[in-house]
Design a protein around this motif. Sequence first.
Motif, mmCIF file in Angstrom:
data_model
loop_
_atom_site.group_PDB
_atom_site.id
_atom_site.type_symbol
_atom_site.label_atom_id
_atom_site.label_comp_id
_atom_site.label_asym_id
_atom_site.label_seq_id
_atom_site.Cartn_x
_atom_site.Cartn_y
_atom_site.Cartn_z
ATOM 1 N N ASN A 109 0.912 -1.160 -0.111
ATOM 2 C CA ASN A 109 -0.019 -0.010 -0.212
ATOM 3 C C ASN A 109 1.014 1.227 0.097
ATOM 4 O O ASN A 109 1.157 1.701 0.853
ATOM 5 N N LYS A 110 1.387 1.687 -1.136
ATOM 6 C CA LYS A 110 2.466 2.712 -1.263
ATOM 7 C C LYS A 110 1.897 4.149 -1.011
ATOM 8 O O LYS A 110 0.620 4.117 -1.234
ATOM 9 N N THR A 111 2.563 5.104 -0.772
ATOM 10 C CA THR A 111 2.069 6.238 -0.501
ATOM 11 C C THR A 111 2.165 7.092 -1.826
ATOM 12 O O THR A 111 2.883 6.754 -2.676
ATOM 13 N N ALA A 112 1.336 7.756 -2.047
ATOM 14 C CA ALA A 112 1.328 8.627 -3.303
ATOM 15 C C ALA A 112 2.446 9.595 -3.328
ATOM 16 O O ALA A 112 2.776 10.101 -2.290
ATOM 17 N N THR A 113 2.853 10.358 -4.516
ATOM 18 C CA THR A 113 3.830 11.409 -4.442
ATOM 19 C C THR A 113 3.290 12.611 -3.444
ATOM 20 O O THR A 113 4.083 13.083 -3.009
ATOM 21 N N GLY A 114 1.900 12.888 -3.759
ATOM 22 C CA GLY A 114 1.529 13.998 -2.919
ATOM 23 C C GLY A 114 1.170 13.562 -1.262
ATOM 24 O O GLY A 114 0.888 14.412 -0.753
ATOM 25 N N GLY A 115 1.244 12.323 -1.252
ATOM 26 C CA GLY A 115 1.124 11.926 0.318
ATOM 27 C C GLY A 115 -0.239 11.792 0.786
ATOM 28 O O GLY A 115 -0.320 11.728 1.934
ATOM 29 N N SER A 116 -1.230 11.856 -0.224
ATOM 30 C CA SER A 116 -2.569 11.773 0.485
ATOM 31 C C SER A 116 -3.044 10.448 0.897
ATOM 32 O O SER A 116 -2.447 9.424 0.431
ATOM 33 N N GLU A 117 -3.931 10.444 1.510
ATOM 34 C CA GLU A 117 -4.700 9.075 1.843
ATOM 35 C C GLU A 117 -5.391 8.622 0.524
ATOM 36 O O GLU A 117 -6.800 8.760 0.588
ATOM 37 N N TRP A 118 -4.706 8.388 -0.423
ATOM 38 C CA TRP A 118 -5.348 8.335 -1.838
ATOM 39 C C TRP A 118 -6.557 7.420 -2.012
ATOM 40 O O TRP A 118 -7.367 7.938 -2.583
ATOM 41 N N LYS A 119 -6.680 6.343 -1.499
ATOM 42 C CA LYS A 119 -7.820 5.464 -1.689
ATOM 43 C C LYS A 119 -9.237 5.993 -1.217
ATOM 44 O O LYS A 119 -10.118 5.844 -2.159
ATOM 45 N N LYS A 120 -9.005 6.796 -0.073
ATOM 46 C CA LYS A 120 -10.023 7.511 0.344
ATOM 47 C C LYS A 120 -10.445 8.843 -0.362
ATOM 48 O O LYS A 120 -11.645 9.068 -1.053
ATOM 49 N N TYR A 121 -9.359 9.589 -0.529
ATOM 50 C CA TYR A 121 -9.377 10.951 -0.928
ATOM 51 C C TYR A 121 -9.813 10.926 -2.442
ATOM 52 O O TYR A 121 -10.565 11.697 -2.863
ATOM 53 N N LEU A 122 -9.460 10.049 -3.318
ATOM 54 C CA LEU A 122 -9.474 10.122 -4.773
ATOM 55 C C LEU A 122 -10.947 9.592 -5.139
ATOM 56 O O LEU A 122 -11.541 9.648 -6.223
ATOM 57 N N HIS A 123 -11.621 8.978 -4.009
ATOM 58 C CA HIS A 123 -13.130 8.131 -4.302
ATOM 59 C C HIS A 123 -14.014 9.335 -4.556
ATOM 60 O O HIS A 123 -14.211 10.089 -3.759
ATOM 61 N N PRO A 124 -15.024 9.276 -5.677
ATOM 62 C CA PRO A 124 -16.035 10.421 -5.854
ATOM 63 C C PRO A 124 -17.021 10.117 -4.769
ATOM 64 O O PRO A 124 -17.529 11.142 -4.198
ATOM 65 N N LYS A 125 -17.111 9.181 -4.028
ATOM 66 C CA LYS A 125 -17.952 8.867 -2.840
ATOM 67 C C LYS A 125 -17.423 9.952 -1.562
ATOM 68 O O LYS A 125 -18.220 10.305 -1.043
ATOM 69 N N TYR A 126 -16.188 9.819 -1.582
ATOM 70 C CA TYR A 126 -15.689 10.831 -0.364
ATOM 71 C C TYR A 126 -15.619 12.165 -1.007
ATOM 72 O O TYR A 126 -15.981 13.144 -0.034
ATOM 73 N N GLN A 127 -15.195 12.429 -2.073
ATOM 74 C CA GLN A 127 -15.082 14.005 -2.753
ATOM 75 C C GLN A 127 -16.597 14.514 -2.897
ATOM 76 O O GLN A 127 -16.426 15.636 -2.404
ATOM 77 N N GLN A 128 -17.648 13.791 -3.107
ATOM 78 C CA GLN A 128 -18.786 13.973 -3.385
ATOM 79 C C GLN A 128 -18.854 15.696 -4.293
ATOM 80 O O GLN A 128 -19.513 16.296 -3.908
ATOM 81 N N ARG A 129 -17.897 15.406 -5.209
ATOM 82 C CA ARG A 129 -17.974 16.518 -5.928
ATOM 83 C C ARG A 129 -19.052 16.414 -7.097
ATOM 84 O O ARG A 129 -19.270 15.648 -7.804
ATOM 85 N N LYS A 130 -19.862 17.432 -6.984
ATOM 86 C CA LYS A 130 -20.859 17.333 -8.021
ATOM 87 C C LYS A 130 -21.420 18.960 -8.289
ATOM 88 O O LYS A 130 -21.372 19.975 -7.639
ATOM 89 N N PHE A 131 -21.292 19.044 -9.620
ATOM 90 C CA PHE A 131 -21.331 20.618 -10.245
ATOM 91 C C PHE A 131 -22.683 20.857 -10.185
ATOM 92 O O PHE A 131 -23.235 22.307 -10.110
ATOM 93 N N PHE A 132 -23.879 20.139 -10.428
ATOM 94 C CA PHE A 132 -25.273 20.257 -10.455
ATOM 95 C C PHE A 132 -26.101 19.572 -9.730
ATOM 96 O O PHE A 132 -26.826 18.799 -10.080
ATOM 97 N N PRO A 133 -25.852 19.897 -8.322
ATOM 98 C CA PRO A 133 -26.629 18.888 -7.421
ATOM 99 C C PRO A 133 -28.097 18.894 -7.550
ATOM 100 O O PRO A 133 -28.756 18.033 -7.205
ATOM 101 N N SER A 134 -28.635 20.294 -8.055
ATOM 102 C CA SER A 134 -30.116 20.283 -8.249
ATOM 103 C C SER A 134 -30.742 19.290 -9.246
ATOM 104 O O SER A 134 -31.871 18.904 -9.139
#
Length: 199
Positions: A159-184
């Motif tokens: 389970n290697k660290t990423a170059t930027g050092g994030s908890e990448w498995k969690k951070y990169l997942h859309p479920k965690y980011q919840q980034r939605k441009f048009f939530p309505s």
Amino acid sequence: MLISSFDIMKDGMDYNDYNSFRTILTPASGFQSAQFRFLELSCTRLENLVNDEGKKRMGPKPKVETLFEHLYWKDAGVNRKTGKKTLTLIDFEQRYLDSLIAHAKKVRRKTVEDKLLEISEPSTALKEKFREFDRLYNIEWPLVHLRTAAHYLNSKGENKTATGGSEWKKYLHPKYQQRKFFPSLWSKEEKSKWGTEHF
Ligand code: HEM
């Protein structure tokens, strides 16, 4: 384009090829793509770039600067308990934070989402196009990217660290980011399943 061309990142090099360049990049990361941040700021209201945890931390009617402290992408580089930032985030903010905040102020009430909300009765065809864009940008691309990251960082049981050092498995997942441009445009049920169905 990113979704359909990303295979080359996963299948175009082997594990050793990847390892031979990855350490040279440290502490840089794709996370520091200012263009990616400018794009999302233009697409949607700033409030939508704060995930649920961030919303709990903020008071009512936050200022742009406060919203910025809680944007989802800061989670890749800040320990929320101690407030300590990684070198990757410090470098990025030194170079781009002022211009990102200026851009957020410039596009306030003029983002693509604001334009959509100004239309009193958008047609079904238009809504579908916006939904497609949201799904491709904020679910499909993040998942293609996450699978590639997992291919190299998780292979051989490590389970290697990423170059930027994030908890990448969690951070990169859309479920965690919840980034939605048009939530309505998404139902409560669709939002609750964001990014979970194809992974
Ligand atoms: C083998 C190839 C790749 C791997 C293993 C990888 C891995 C990662 C990881 C682990 C992160 C999380 C931040 C960190 O800790 O570094 C990240 C972020 C990011 N990467 Fe990649 N990446 C790869 C290729 C790419 C490519 C080719 C692009 C662009 C065309 C890209 C764009 C991004 C962006 C925009 C972010 C920030 C994502 C966000 O905040 O939602 N990555 N990458």
